[in-house]
Motif scaffolding. Structure first.
Motif, PDB file in Angstrom:
ATOM      1  N   GLN A  46       0.827  -1.045  -0.009  1.00 40.66           N
ATOM      2  CA  GLN A  46       0.078   0.072   0.027  1.00 40.66           C
ATOM      3  C   GLN A  46       0.836   1.331  -0.243  1.00 40.66           C
ATOM      4  O   GLN A  46       0.433   2.250  -0.609  1.00 40.66           O
ATOM      5  N   ASP A 116      -4.775   5.489  -6.336  1.00 46.75           N
ATOM      6  CA  ASP A 116      -6.011   5.849  -5.272  1.00 46.75           C
ATOM      7  C   ASP A 116      -7.017   4.486  -5.385  1.00 46.75           C
ATOM      8  O   ASP A 116      -7.592   3.905  -4.390  1.00 46.75           O
ATOM      9  N   LYS A 119      -5.419   1.226  -4.285  1.00 45.32           N
ATOM     10  CA  LYS A 119      -5.238   1.311  -2.917  1.00 45.32           C
ATOM     11  C   LYS A 119      -6.539   0.825  -2.210  1.00 45.32           C
ATOM     12  O   LYS A 119      -6.846  -0.033  -1.509  1.00 45.32           O
ATOM     13  N   ASN A 120      -7.740   1.639  -2.396  1.00 49.11           N
ATOM     14  CA  ASN A 120      -8.949   1.639  -2.021  1.00 49.11           C
ATOM     15  C   ASN A 120      -9.652  -0.041  -2.357  1.00 49.11           C
ATOM     16  O   ASN A 120     -10.198  -0.428  -1.685  1.00 49.11           O
ATOM     17  N   ALA A 123      -7.810  -2.512  -0.293  1.00 46.51           N
ATOM     18  CA  ALA A 123      -8.277  -2.232   1.074  1.00 46.51           C
ATOM     19  C   ALA A 123      -9.536  -2.841   1.342  1.00 46.51           C
ATOM     20  O   ALA A 123      -9.969  -3.491   2.490  1.00 46.51           O
ATOM     21  N   GLY A 124     -10.386  -2.766   0.367  1.00 39.31           N
ATOM     22  CA  GLY A 124     -11.735  -3.437   0.381  1.00 39.31           C
ATOM     23  C   GLY A 124     -11.782  -4.896   0.424  1.00 39.31           C
ATOM     24  O   GLY A 124     -12.432  -5.526   1.058  1.00 39.31           O
TER      25      GLY A 124
END
Length: 166
Positions: A46, A116, A119-120, A123-124
């Motif tokens: 990340q 972005d 990364k999201n 994370a999800g």
């Protein structure tokens, strides 16, 4: 490869006692990252994604502030109005610069936004996996009630029926 060379290779393989021939392949030991999946050199975490996205965003902002040249258009208009052919050439250069600058800025924005998003998304994925693993853990805990001491039969099921001869 010439036919003679092919014959020599076949004879050489036969002399070595190898009855098989391997084409389009390399030995395991010569393959990159063979046998050790963790030994590869392509890893991203990340922080790496965030750093790439951040640098692309910074570059986009710098290009917006420092690379746009609005005075060139004014100068080109003034020179053209005074009858200089240089004015039209300067206007052409300015238009090409703006087009190329726009392409670079679009690429920076795309990289920043993609990092972005990536990364999201990851994370999800982590949250999704953690939820599923924790729900399995909760379900397992329901079956781990201590009805009997470890190694002893669970009395809730009753006694095991005895076989004939016991």
């Amino acid at each position: 490869m010439a036919w003679d060379e092919w014959d020599q290779l076949k004879a050489s393989a036969a002399d070595k006692g190898s009855a098989q021939m391997q084409l389009n392949g390399i030995p395991e030991e010569d393959r990159p990252n063979s046998g050790n999946p963790a030994g590869g050199d392509l890893r991203v975490d990340q922080q790496d994604l965030a750093a790439i996205g951040d640098e692309a965003f910074k570059l986009y902002n710098r290009l917006w502030k420092e690379a746009r040249v609005t005075s060139t258009d004014t100068t080109a208009t003034d020179l053209t109005g005074q009858g200089f052919a240089l004015g039209a050439a300067l206007q052409h250069v300015s238009m090409r610069w703006d087009k190329q600058l726009g392409s670079v800025m679009d690429a920076c924005a795309l990289i920043s936004n993609h990092m972005d998003f990536t990364k999201n998304a990851h994370a999800g994925d982590e949250v999704f996996i953690a939820r599923h693993v924790s729900s399995i853990q909760t379900l397992d805990a329901g079956f781990d009630e201590a009805w009997a001491a470890p190694g002893k039969p669970n009395g809730i099921y009753g006694e095991k029926p005895k076989k004939d001869g016991e």
